[in-house]
Design a protein around this motif. Structure first.
Motif, PDB file in Angstrom:
ATOM      1  N   THR A   1      36.489  14.963  35.939  1.00 27.73           N
ATOM      2  CA  THR A   1      36.960  15.739  34.794  1.00 27.73           C
ATOM      3  C   THR A   1      36.958  17.226  35.113  1.00 27.73           C
ATOM      4  OG1 THR A   1      36.077  14.074  33.283  1.00 27.73           O
ATOM      5  CG2 THR A   1      36.539  16.238  32.347  1.00 27.73           C
ATOM      6  N   ILE A   2      35.902  17.679  35.728  1.00 21.83           N
ATOM      7  CA  ILE A   2      35.792  19.099  36.080  1.00 21.83           C
ATOM      8  C   ILE A   2      36.927  19.502  37.005  1.00 21.83           C
ATOM      9  CG2 ILE A   2      34.374  20.849  37.226  1.00 21.83           C
ATOM     10  CD1 ILE A   2      31.911  19.107  36.382  1.00 21.83           C
ATOM     11  N   MET A   3      37.167  18.701  38.036  1.00 20.53           N
ATOM     12  CA  MET A   3      38.228  19.022  38.998  1.00 20.53           C
ATOM     13  C   MET A   3      39.587  19.081  38.301  1.00 20.53           C
ATOM     14  SD  MET A   3      36.610  19.587  41.732  1.00 20.53           S
ATOM     15  CE  MET A   3      37.931  19.758  42.900  1.00 20.53           C
ATOM     16  N   TYR A   4      39.851  18.118  37.445  1.00 20.69           N
ATOM     17  CA  TYR A   4      41.131  18.092  36.739  1.00 20.69           C
ATOM     18  C   TYR A   4      41.286  19.332  35.861  1.00 20.69           C
ATOM     19  CZ  TYR A   4      45.010  16.501  33.902  1.00 20.69           C
ATOM     20  OH  TYR A   4      46.222  16.417  33.263  1.00 20.69           O
ATOM     21  N   ASP A   5      40.231  19.678  35.120  1.00 16.34           N
ATOM     22  CA  ASP A   5      40.279  20.843  34.229  1.00 16.34           C
ATOM     23  C   ASP A   5      40.414  22.162  34.992  1.00 16.34           C
ATOM     24  OD1 ASP A   5      40.081  19.117  32.109  1.00 16.34           O
ATOM     25  OD2 ASP A   5      37.952  19.533  31.711  1.00 16.34           O
ATOM     26  N   LEU A   6      39.927  22.188  36.232  1.00 22.35           N
ATOM     27  CA  LEU A   6      40.018  23.417  37.031  1.00 22.35           C
ATOM     28  C   LEU A   6      41.294  23.466  37.877  1.00 22.35           C
ATOM     29  CD1 LEU A   6      36.290  23.881  38.120  1.00 22.35           C
ATOM     30  CD2 LEU A   6      37.512  24.975  36.240  1.00 22.35           C
ATOM     31  N   GLY A   7      42.182  22.502  37.663  1.00 21.76           N
ATOM     32  CA  GLY A   7      43.495  22.566  38.279  1.00 21.76           C
ATOM     33  C   GLY A   7      43.677  21.762  39.547  1.00 21.76           C
TER      34      GLY A   7
ATOM     35  N   GLU B   1      31.405  27.579  37.994  1.00 20.91           N
ATOM     36  CA  GLU B   1      31.976  26.854  36.861  1.00 20.91           C
ATOM     37  C   GLU B   1      31.717  25.351  36.992  1.00 20.91           C
ATOM     38  OE1 GLU B   1      33.984  26.319  33.215  1.00 20.91           O
ATOM     39  OE2 GLU B   1      33.021  28.044  34.151  1.00 20.91           O
ATOM     40  N   PHE B   2      31.892  24.816  38.177  1.00 22.88           N
ATOM     41  CA  PHE B   2      31.627  23.402  38.420  1.00 22.88           C
ATOM     42  C   PHE B   2      30.168  23.095  38.079  1.00 22.88           C
ATOM     43  CE2 PHE B   2      30.464  19.616  40.698  1.00 22.88           C
ATOM     44  CZ  PHE B   2      31.614  18.847  40.779  1.00 22.88           C
ATOM     45  N   TRP B   3      29.253  23.913  38.561  1.00 24.61           N
ATOM     46  CA  TRP B   3      27.817  23.682  38.332  1.00 24.61           C
ATOM     47  C   TRP B   3      27.481  23.759  36.849  1.00 24.61           C
ATOM     48  CZ3 TRP B   3      23.875  21.373  40.165  1.00 24.61           C
ATOM     49  CH2 TRP B   3      22.585  21.690  39.771  1.00 24.61           C
ATOM     50  N   ARG B   4      28.036  24.756  36.157  1.00 24.89           N
ATOM     51  CA  ARG B   4      27.763  24.920  34.720  1.00 24.89           C
ATOM     52  C   ARG B   4      28.210  23.666  33.966  1.00 24.89           C
ATOM     53  NH1 ARG B   4      30.327  25.881  30.330  1.00 24.89           N
ATOM     54  NH2 ARG B   4      32.352  26.259  31.283  1.00 24.89           N
ATOM     55  N   ARG B   5      29.415  23.228  34.239  1.00 20.02           N
ATOM     56  CA  ARG B   5      29.959  22.072  33.529  1.00 20.02           C
ATOM     57  C   ARG B   5      29.259  20.781  33.944  1.00 20.02           C
ATOM     58  NH1 ARG B   5      36.163  22.047  32.970  1.00 20.02           N
ATOM     59  NH2 ARG B   5      35.510  20.192  31.852  1.00 20.02           N
TER      60      ARG B   5
ATOM     61  N   TYR C   1      40.953  29.148  42.392  1.00 22.07           N
ATOM     62  CA  TYR C   1      39.622  28.688  42.792  1.00 22.07           C
ATOM     63  C   TYR C   1      39.565  28.241  44.254  1.00 22.07           C
ATOM     64  CZ  TYR C   1      38.150  28.658  37.893  1.00 22.07           C
ATOM     65  OH  TYR C   1      37.820  29.010  36.619  1.00 22.07           O
ATOM     66  N   THR C   2      40.702  28.229  44.945  1.00 24.27           N
ATOM     67  CA  THR C   2      40.733  27.800  46.342  1.00 24.27           C
ATOM     68  C   THR C   2      40.445  28.985  47.251  1.00 24.27           C
ATOM     69  OG1 THR C   2      42.356  26.089  45.844  1.00 24.27           O
ATOM     70  CG2 THR C   2      42.132  26.742  48.141  1.00 24.27           C
ATOM     71  N   PHE C   3      39.419  28.852  48.080  1.00 25.55           N
ATOM     72  CA  PHE C   3      39.101  29.887  49.066  1.00 25.55           C
ATOM     73  C   PHE C   3      39.921  29.663  50.336  1.00 25.55           C
ATOM     74  CE2 PHE C   3      36.472  31.571  52.558  1.00 25.55           C
ATOM     75  CZ  PHE C   3      36.378  32.892  52.146  1.00 25.55           C
ATOM     76  N   HIS C   4      39.982  28.407  50.783  1.00 28.74           N
ATOM     77  CA  HIS C   4      40.721  28.049  52.000  1.00 28.74           C
ATOM     78  C   HIS C   4      41.148  26.595  51.880  1.00 28.74           C
ATOM     79  CE1 HIS C   4      41.766  27.535  56.223  1.00 28.74           C
ATOM     80  NE2 HIS C   4      41.024  26.453  56.224  1.00 28.74           N
ATOM     81  N   VAL C   5      42.354  26.285  52.359  1.00 26.86           N
ATOM     82  CA  VAL C   5      42.802  24.900  52.375  1.00 26.86           C
ATOM     83  C   VAL C   5      43.655  24.671  53.612  1.00 26.86           C
ATOM     84  CG1 VAL C   5      44.850  25.293  50.935  1.00 26.86           C
ATOM     85  CG2 VAL C   5      43.827  23.019  51.015  1.00 26.86           C
ATOM     86  N   SER C   6      43.478  23.496  54.212  1.00 28.79           N
ATOM     87  CA  SER C   6      44.306  23.065  55.342  1.00 28.79           C
ATOM     88  C   SER C   6      44.652  21.603  55.093  1.00 28.79           C
ATOM     89  CB  SER C   6      43.554  23.227  56.662  1.00 28.79           C
ATOM     90  OG  SER C   6      42.512  22.272  56.745  1.00 28.79           O
TER      91      SER C   6
END
Length: 141
Positions: free
Chosen positions: A50-56, A37-41, A19-24
């Motif tokens: 909770t959403i962040m934890y469930d999405l890794g 997925e975030f929006w749906r949940r 789910y990561t597009f870019h990270v620095s």
């Protein structure tokens, strides 16, 4: 307030998440699939943590401010006409030659504006000075 920076290990772990597009070390950008997925949940009533934890993602690593920011970005994009979008993050001054030309042109316009302003200030000071010069300075009788 200082921005919480990620360690190299945290960057590596988040970069491996699909789910990561870019990270620095200072920022993270998510894919459209993540945002959908975030929006749906979120609409179903799940909390951002909770959403962040469930999405890794570890909410503690991201921090409260980033969680709030992620929520705001997803919600704004969800209701916007453009919808969700991924965009690579660039620092100011980086990019194509066209971007640098635009920046140079903007700087030139800013300098011209400042020059005109300073010329106006000088004229104003001259008028004040000449107005005071016509009167005698000193105590009044």
């Amino acid at each position: 307030m200082a921005r919480k920076m990620f360690t190299q290990e945290q960057v590596r772990v988040m970069a491996e998440n699909p789910y990561t597009f870019h990270v620095s070390t200072t920022q993270i950008t998510f894919t459209n699939a993540f945002k959908e997925e975030f929006w749906r949940r979120y609409q179903e009533g799940d909390t951002p943590r909770t959403i962040m934890y469930d999405l890794g993602y570890d909410p503690e690593v991201l921090g409260r401010n980033r969680l709030s920011g992620i929520q705001n970005v997803v919600c704004k994009q969800a209701v916007s006409a453009k919808g969700f979008h991924e965009r690579p993050q660039r620092r100011r001054g980086e990019g194509s030659a066209e971007g640098r030309d635009t920046t140079t042109q903007a700087q030139l316009r800013q300098m011209q504006h400042r020059l005109k302003y300073l010329e106006q200030e000088v004229e104003f000071l001259k008028k004040i000075s000449s107005a005071r010069g016509g009167r005698k300075q000193g105590p009044r009788p």
